[in-house]
Design an enzyme around this catalytic site. Structure first.
Site, PDB file in Angstrom:
ATOM      1  N   LYS A  12      13.193  57.357  32.578  1.00  0.00           N
ATOM      2  CA  LYS A  12      11.951  58.111  32.864  1.00  0.00           C
ATOM      3  C   LYS A  12      11.633  59.032  31.675  1.00  0.00           C
ATOM      4  O   LYS A  12      12.523  59.447  30.931  1.00  0.00           O
ATOM      5  CB  LYS A  12      12.052  58.930  34.150  1.00  0.00           C
ATOM      6  CG  LYS A  12      13.102  60.071  34.153  1.00  0.00           C
ATOM      7  CD  LYS A  12      12.630  61.373  33.517  1.00  0.00           C
ATOM      8  CE  LYS A  12      13.808  62.293  33.210  1.00  0.00           C
ATOM      9  NZ  LYS A  12      13.601  63.330  32.254  1.00  0.00           N
ATOM     10  N   PRO A  97      19.946  55.721  26.334  1.00  0.00           N
ATOM     11  CA  PRO A  97      20.887  56.630  25.673  1.00  0.00           C
ATOM     12  C   PRO A  97      21.344  57.745  26.617  1.00  0.00           C
ATOM     13  O   PRO A  97      20.592  58.190  27.491  1.00  0.00           O
ATOM     14  CB  PRO A  97      20.078  57.210  24.511  1.00  0.00           C
ATOM     15  CG  PRO A  97      18.937  56.279  24.326  1.00  0.00           C
ATOM     16  CD  PRO A  97      18.643  55.668  25.663  1.00  0.00           C
ATOM     17  N   ALA A  99      22.543  61.435  27.898  1.00  0.00           N
ATOM     18  CA  ALA A  99      22.169  62.845  27.675  1.00  0.00           C
ATOM     19  C   ALA A  99      21.064  62.954  26.634  1.00  0.00           C
ATOM     20  O   ALA A  99      21.141  63.722  25.682  1.00  0.00           O
ATOM     21  CB  ALA A  99      23.397  63.675  27.276  1.00  0.00           C
ATOM     22  N   LEU A 102      16.344  61.186  29.199  1.00  0.00           N
ATOM     23  CA  LEU A 102      15.721  59.981  29.774  1.00  0.00           C
ATOM     24  C   LEU A 102      16.285  59.654  31.153  1.00  0.00           C
ATOM     25  O   LEU A 102      15.944  58.632  31.738  1.00  0.00           O
ATOM     26  CB  LEU A 102      15.936  58.796  28.824  1.00  0.00           C
ATOM     27  CG  LEU A 102      15.302  58.966  27.433  1.00  0.00           C
ATOM     28  CD1 LEU A 102      15.791  57.876  26.470  1.00  0.00           C
ATOM     29  CD2 LEU A 102      13.772  58.938  27.520  1.00  0.00           C
ATOM     30  N   ALA A 107      19.412  57.232  36.660  1.00  0.00           N
ATOM     31  CA  ALA A 107      18.962  55.844  36.803  1.00  0.00           C
ATOM     32  C   ALA A 107      20.117  54.984  37.314  1.00  0.00           C
ATOM     33  O   ALA A 107      19.957  54.191  38.254  1.00  0.00           O
ATOM     34  CB  ALA A 107      18.459  55.321  35.460  1.00  0.00           C
ATOM     35  N   ASP A 139      16.678  63.621  39.587  1.00  0.00           N
ATOM     36  CA  ASP A 139      15.816  62.508  39.173  1.00  0.00           C
ATOM     37  C   ASP A 139      16.138  61.199  39.905  1.00  0.00           C
ATOM     38  O   ASP A 139      15.450  60.210  39.719  1.00  0.00           O
ATOM     39  CB  ASP A 139      15.979  62.248  37.665  1.00  0.00           C
ATOM     40  CG  ASP A 139      15.626  63.458  36.811  1.00  0.00           C
ATOM     41  OD1 ASP A 139      14.829  64.302  37.272  1.00  0.00           O
ATOM     42  OD2 ASP A 139      16.148  63.555  35.685  1.00  0.00           O
TER      43      ASP A 139
HETATM   44  P1  ATP Z   1      19.960  64.956  33.098  1.00  0.00           P
HETATM   45  O1  ATP Z   1      20.000  63.667  33.894  1.00  0.00           O
HETATM   46  O2  ATP Z   1      21.173  65.836  33.307  1.00  0.00           O
HETATM   47  O3  ATP Z   1      18.658  65.648  33.133  1.00  0.00           O
HETATM   48  P2  ATP Z   1      19.723  63.399  30.687  1.00  0.00           P
HETATM   49  O4  ATP Z   1      18.645  62.581  31.222  1.00  0.00           O
HETATM   50  O5  ATP Z   1      19.482  64.050  29.362  1.00  0.00           O
HETATM   51  O6  ATP Z   1      20.156  64.562  31.611  1.00  0.00           O
HETATM   52  P3  ATP Z   1      21.877  61.509  31.339  1.00  0.00           P
HETATM   53  O7  ATP Z   1      21.983  60.307  30.482  1.00  0.00           O
HETATM   54  O8  ATP Z   1      21.422  61.351  32.721  1.00  0.00           O
HETATM   55  O9  ATP Z   1      21.060  62.598  30.547  1.00  0.00           O
HETATM   56  O10 ATP Z   1      23.358  62.212  31.313  1.00  0.00           O
HETATM   57  C1  ATP Z   1      23.587  63.488  31.764  1.00  0.00           C
HETATM   58  C2  ATP Z   1      25.099  63.708  31.898  1.00  0.00           C
HETATM   59  O11 ATP Z   1      25.582  62.940  32.987  1.00  0.00           O
HETATM   60  C3  ATP Z   1      25.898  63.270  30.666  1.00  0.00           C
HETATM   61  O12 ATP Z   1      26.515  64.385  30.122  1.00  0.00           O
HETATM   62  C4  ATP Z   1      26.921  62.289  31.177  1.00  0.00           C
HETATM   63  O13 ATP Z   1      28.243  62.571  30.758  1.00  0.00           O
HETATM   64  C5  ATP Z   1      26.849  62.379  32.693  1.00  0.00           C
HETATM   65  N1  ATP Z   1      26.904  61.034  33.296  1.00  0.00           N
HETATM   66  C6  ATP Z   1      27.626  60.691  34.344  1.00  0.00           C
HETATM   67  N2  ATP Z   1      27.441  59.391  34.651  1.00  0.00           N
HETATM   68  C7  ATP Z   1      26.592  58.889  33.762  1.00  0.00           C
HETATM   69  C8  ATP Z   1      26.022  57.597  33.557  1.00  0.00           C
HETATM   70  N3  ATP Z   1      26.303  56.557  34.331  1.00  0.00           N
HETATM   71  N4  ATP Z   1      25.149  57.447  32.525  1.00  0.00           N
HETATM   72  C9  ATP Z   1      24.830  58.512  31.758  1.00  0.00           C
HETATM   73  N5  ATP Z   1      25.353  59.746  31.902  1.00  0.00           N
HETATM   74  C10 ATP Z   1      26.218  59.943  32.899  1.00  0.00           C
END
Ligand code: ATP
Length: 306
Positions: A12, A97, A99, A102, A107, A139
């Site tokens: 997103k 990617p 953190a 997105l 997701a 989200d």
């Molecule tokens: P947020 O969802 O916290 O707003 P974001 O969209 O920037 O952040 P994400 O990719 O969702 O980032 O990752 C946020 C945190 O969740 C990361 O620090 C990661 O270690 C943790 N995490 C746990 N499981 C997952 C996963 N399956 N994929 C990505 N990150 C994950």
């Protein structure tokens, strides 16, 4: 043995992200417009005894493979809610990617709910899945349905938004990660004692509905952008370069550090992506469009799990 269930789920971006006061539960009140875009992770759930998890693809090495992973937590939460044993082998293929602003983790959690609901035959239905999703993260509920939606509360209370046609974007993916918690803390620090009203996205919603791309470009807004730029000043150069190269608008996506650039056509997206990559202002680029559907079962030609 039951056939593996394969679910694809989009990333997103936030076209509008107004952040209000920090609440007593630690979350901030939000008013946001989510757009699901065509950059997908995939979760495969297979019958097994107990839970196990593997992750490959973009950023996989940085992720935990136990209850620290949102995929694990989603499967455990669904099993507890439905009163069934959490028995599944879960395989994640990441293109979103980590953190990066997105919502890749959210997701994957949404995809896991859909996959395990199907694998275990718990048939929870949309409303119950949304209730489990909302407890897992802000989200997750949006990424079950996808499309384009207004999110309130901490982003989990959703109202669909109408948009005419497809919108084309280039994502400039930065080196390294930004923790959403740190970006919110930086926003609180920058604001000090100032209390701001949540800003409703009326102009944006009208512009999306009548497909006025100039008005959409002018109405993109993200309260977290100042905080992300404060923590990662190099993103200013990325935003400036996108503007210079002809993007209709550029914005930090969610808590960053990805920057999202709006363009008029898929051809313009290809040209901008190539120019941004050549300018060296990001780690990589992705061309996406939205709105796209949320977590959905894939029946033909899934990416093969490892
Ligand atoms: P947020 O969802 O916290 O707003 P974001 O969209 O920037 O952040 P994400 O990719 O969702 O980032 O990752 C946020 C945190 O969740 C990361 O620090 C990661 O270690 C943790 N995490 C746990 N499981 C997952 C996963 N399956 N994929 C990505 N990150 C994950």
């Amino acid at each position: 043995m039951t056939r593996p269930v394969v679910v694809r789920v989009p990333a997103k971006i936030n076209l509008h992200l107004s952040v209000g006061a920090r609440r007593s539960d630690g979350f901030h009140d939000l008013m946001t417009v989510f757009l699901a875009v065509s950059l997908y992770d995939q979760v495969t759930a297979t019958t097994a005894t107990g839970l196990s998890l593997s992750v490959r693809g973009e950023g996989a090495a940085s992720l935990p493979l136990d209850e620290g992973n949102l995929v694990w937590r989603a499967a455990a939460a669904l099993a507890a809610h439905a009163g069934v044993p959490a028995d599944a082998r879960l395989e994640v293929v990441k293109a979103i990617p980590v953190a990066a602003g997105l919502a890749g983790g959210s997701a994957d959690a949404a995809a896991t709910l859909v996959a395990c609901d199907e694998l275990w035959g718990t048939a929870l239905g949309r409303a119950e899945l949304v209730a489990v999703a909302a407890r897992l993260g802000s989200d997750v509920a949006f990424l079950l349905g996808g499309g384009l939606a207004l999110g309130t509360g901490r982003g989990e209370l959703l109202t669909p938004v109408l948009a005419a046609g497809e919108w084309h974007w280039v994502l400039a993916v930065a080196d390294g990660q930004l923790s959403a918690a740190e970006v919110y803390a930086e926003l609180d620090r920058l604001r000090g004692t100032k209390r701001l009203q949540l800003q409703p996205p009326e102009k944006l919603i009208n512009a999306l509905r009548v497909r006025d791309s100039r008005a959409v470009a002018g109405a993109l807004a993200n309260d977290l952008q100042a905080a992300a730029l404060s923590l990662r000043p190099a993103l200013r150069a990325t935003l400036r370069e996108g503007d210079h190269l002809g993007a209709q608008a550029g914005i930090v996506s969610g808590s960053g550090p990805t920057c999202a650039f709006l363009v008029g056509t898929s051809r313009a997206a290809v040209a901008l992506a190539a120019a941004l990559a050549a300018a060296g202002v990001c780690r990589t680029v992705r061309i996406v469009h939205g709105p796209v559907a949320g977590a959905r079962r894939v029946v033909a030609n899934p990416v093969a799990p490892a």
